[in-house]
Motif scaffolding. Structure first.
Motif, PDB file in Angstrom:
ATOM      1  N   LEU A  25     -17.564  47.387   8.608  1.00  0.00           N
ATOM      2  CA  LEU A  25     -17.729  46.531   7.440  1.00  0.00           C
ATOM      3  C   LEU A  25     -16.639  45.480   7.505  1.00  0.00           C
ATOM      4  O   LEU A  25     -15.458  45.804   7.662  1.00  0.00           O
ATOM      5  CB  LEU A  25     -17.608  47.352   6.154  1.00  0.00           C
ATOM      6  N   VAL A  26     -17.017  44.195   7.387  1.00  0.00           N
ATOM      7  CA  VAL A  26     -16.066  43.096   7.509  1.00  0.00           C
ATOM      8  C   VAL A  26     -15.829  42.499   6.130  1.00  0.00           C
ATOM      9  O   VAL A  26     -16.758  41.979   5.498  1.00  0.00           O
ATOM     10  CB  VAL A  26     -16.576  42.013   8.480  1.00  0.00           C
ATOM     11  N   ALA A  27     -14.595  42.595   5.656  1.00  0.00           N
ATOM     12  CA  ALA A  27     -14.245  42.139   4.313  1.00  0.00           C
ATOM     13  C   ALA A  27     -13.299  40.951   4.389  1.00  0.00           C
ATOM     14  O   ALA A  27     -12.295  40.976   5.119  1.00  0.00           O
ATOM     15  CB  ALA A  27     -13.593  43.272   3.518  1.00  0.00           C
ATOM     16  N   GLY A  28     -13.585  39.919   3.629  1.00  0.00           N
ATOM     17  CA  GLY A  28     -12.695  38.767   3.525  1.00  0.00           C
ATOM     18  C   GLY A  28     -11.670  39.001   2.426  1.00  0.00           C
ATOM     19  O   GLY A  28     -12.042  39.298   1.285  1.00  0.00           O
ATOM     20  N   VAL A  29     -10.383  38.862   2.757  1.00  0.00           N
ATOM     21  CA  VAL A  29      -9.309  39.146   1.813  1.00  0.00           C
ATOM     22  C   VAL A  29      -8.262  38.039   1.852  1.00  0.00           C
ATOM     23  O   VAL A  29      -8.233  37.214   2.765  1.00  0.00           O
ATOM     24  CB  VAL A  29      -8.638  40.506   2.118  1.00  0.00           C
ATOM     25  N   ASP A  30      -7.404  38.048   0.855  1.00  0.00           N
ATOM     26  CA  ASP A  30      -6.294  37.102   0.755  1.00  0.00           C
ATOM     27  C   ASP A  30      -5.027  37.809   1.235  1.00  0.00           C
ATOM     28  O   ASP A  30      -4.557  38.741   0.579  1.00  0.00           O
ATOM     29  CB  ASP A  30      -6.135  36.642  -0.686  1.00  0.00           C
ATOM     30  N   PRO A  31      -4.445  37.397   2.369  1.00  0.00           N
ATOM     31  CA  PRO A  31      -3.298  38.126   2.915  1.00  0.00           C
ATOM     32  C   PRO A  31      -2.008  37.965   2.138  1.00  0.00           C
ATOM     33  O   PRO A  31      -1.022  38.649   2.433  1.00  0.00           O
ATOM     34  CB  PRO A  31      -3.156  37.536   4.323  1.00  0.00           C
ATOM     35  N   SER A  32      -1.974  37.083   1.128  1.00  0.00           N
ATOM     36  CA  SER A  32      -0.727  36.853   0.395  1.00  0.00           C
ATOM     37  C   SER A  32      -0.826  37.202  -1.083  1.00  0.00           C
ATOM     38  O   SER A  32       0.025  36.817  -1.868  1.00  0.00           O
ATOM     39  CB  SER A  32      -0.294  35.390   0.547  1.00  0.00           C
ATOM     40  N   ALA A  43     -13.646  40.061  -0.813  1.00  0.00           N
ATOM     41  CA  ALA A  43     -12.902  41.044  -1.602  1.00  0.00           C
ATOM     42  C   ALA A  43     -11.563  40.466  -2.038  1.00  0.00           C
ATOM     43  O   ALA A  43     -10.527  41.119  -1.963  1.00  0.00           O
ATOM     44  CB  ALA A  43     -12.715  42.334  -0.817  1.00  0.00           C
ATOM     45  N   THR A  44     -11.588  39.210  -2.481  1.00  0.00           N
ATOM     46  CA  THR A  44     -10.393  38.572  -3.020  1.00  0.00           C
ATOM     47  C   THR A  44     -10.383  38.759  -4.532  1.00  0.00           C
ATOM     48  O   THR A  44     -11.263  39.402  -5.101  1.00  0.00           O
ATOM     49  CB  THR A  44     -10.385  37.075  -2.695  1.00  0.00           C
ATOM     50  N   SER A  45      -9.401  38.179  -5.202  1.00  0.00           N
ATOM     51  CA  SER A  45      -9.367  38.193  -6.668  1.00  0.00           C
ATOM     52  C   SER A  45     -10.336  37.121  -7.154  1.00  0.00           C
ATOM     53  O   SER A  45      -9.956  36.011  -7.500  1.00  0.00           O
ATOM     54  CB  SER A  45      -7.944  37.910  -7.163  1.00  0.00           C
TER      55      SER A  45
END
Length: 360
Positions: free
Chosen positions: A79-86, A149-151
């Motif tokens: 499963l590939v999730a896009g996230v904010d690394p900071s 899967a960011t805010s």
């Protein structure tokens, strides 16, 4: 292959911003507020951008839950999730563990655990860094990620481009400002920020809501937008803006990173307060920000339904509470949202005015 080996590290630009924050962390805040100098960093502007209506029309209705795992995801094996690394509270890159950590990461791990019960969920998850707000939707459309899967606020405007899961976190927009020498905020709330520069990320609902806010005296804040909320935080520390505005859950992390900043303490004017999902009277939220995971509009219905099933499970409620205690202590939501009404059509109809749902 482990998720940490698959996952690209934060971009050089973002690392530079974070490094600058670290260098500024020991600097004292000005004793008195001063007019902000012009904002000069690359990518910064004061022209409003897109998503102009998103923050005023929240979406809480999603598709019916379904316990059937999507075959295409199972066959691929990840499963590939896009996230904010900071994002310090939701999905930051932890240099010591060399992996992503945060509230959203814990929920994504719960989804992966439900898809592959016999495996380590981190071995089945791939995280990719994405830009804030609508910027991640391009990667979603191209098939580079399965889920954002960011805010991310679920809005009517955005529901024309993506499918949303059920609301998994109730939040609201507020403002981070510098502290005075005595520890009090330079500006107590939005009512004091009329005519002042307030920064938010490009292509977000936060920016649109700053541009649309009018104080009791008739003044509006001056919206400044930068590529990422971290850029806004750096500008606040350097005195180039007077406030950073985004969702409370993000700003909590910023305040922990930079102890000479603080959240505002006064409520906005009464007709702009958004406290239906806030658990006490100390409410500085001036928008309603239901958070949801986003999926491709064209072929994401099966994954949405499965994620909604996972979110509705009692064991996920335990994961949610443990993650909230760890990453979002101090966030004044009313608890894990109960599953809202479902819809079989998309985009969903505009919602009725918000009424608080009981926590599970």
């Amino acid at each position: 292959m482990t998720a940490s080996r698959r996952t690209p590290k934060p971009t050089r630009r973002r690392v530079a911003s974070l490094a600058l924050l670290a260098a500024l962390a020991g600097c004292a805040a000005p004793a008195t507020p001063a007019p902000a100098p012009p904002a000069r960093p690359p990518g910064v502007a004061t022209t409003p951008t897109t998503d102009a209506t998103g923050g005023v029309c929240p979406v809480r209705s999603s598709l019916p839950p379904d316990p059937t795992p999507p075959r295409r995801i199972l066959d691929r094996g990840e499963l590939v999730a896009g996230v904010d690394p900071s994002d310090a509270t939701m999905s930051h890159w932890d240099a010591s563990t060399q992996r992503f950590e945060g509230f959203n990461i814990e929920l994504m791990l719960a989804v992966a655990r439900a898809l592959w019960p016999a495996d380590d969920p981190r071995n089945r998850l791939t995280f990719k860094a994405v830009p804030p707000g609508q910027g991640a939707f391009t990667m979603l459309d191209k098939g580079e990620i399965d889920v954002v899967a960011t805010s991310l606020t679920a809005s009517c405007e955005r529901a024309r481009r993506v499918l949303f899961s059920n609301d998994y976190l109730d939040s609201g927009q507020t403002v981070l400002v510098r502290k005075r020498a005595d520890g009090t905020p330079e500006f107590a709330g939005m009512e004091q920020l009329g005519g002042r520069r307030v920064c938010a990320a490009t292509n977000t609902t936060s920016l649109a809501m700053i541009a649309g806010y009018r104080t009791t005296g008739g003044l509006r804040p001056v919206p400044v937008h930068a590529p990422h909320p971290v850029d806004c935080l750096v500008m606040l520390r350097q005195g180039q803006v007077d406030g950073v505005s985004t969702d409370d859950n993000i700003l909590l992390g910023f305040a922990r990173m930079t102890p000479d900043t603080t959240l505002v303490t006064e409520a906005p004017r009464s007709e702009r307060r958004s406290c239906a999902y806030h658990r006490d009277e100390n409410c500085t939220w001036f928008t309603d920000e239901p958070h949801a995971f986003a999926f491709r509009l064209t072929d994401g219905r099966d994954l949405v339904a499965f994620v909604n099933h996972v979110l509705a499970q009692p064991r996920t409620a335990v994961v949610w509470q443990q993650a909230h205690d760890r990453w979002l202590a101090g966030h004044r939501d009313r608890g894990m949202p109960s599953p809202g009404p479902v819809t079989t059509v998309w985009p969903p109809p505009d919602p009725a005015p918000a009424t608080p749902r009981p926590a599970d």
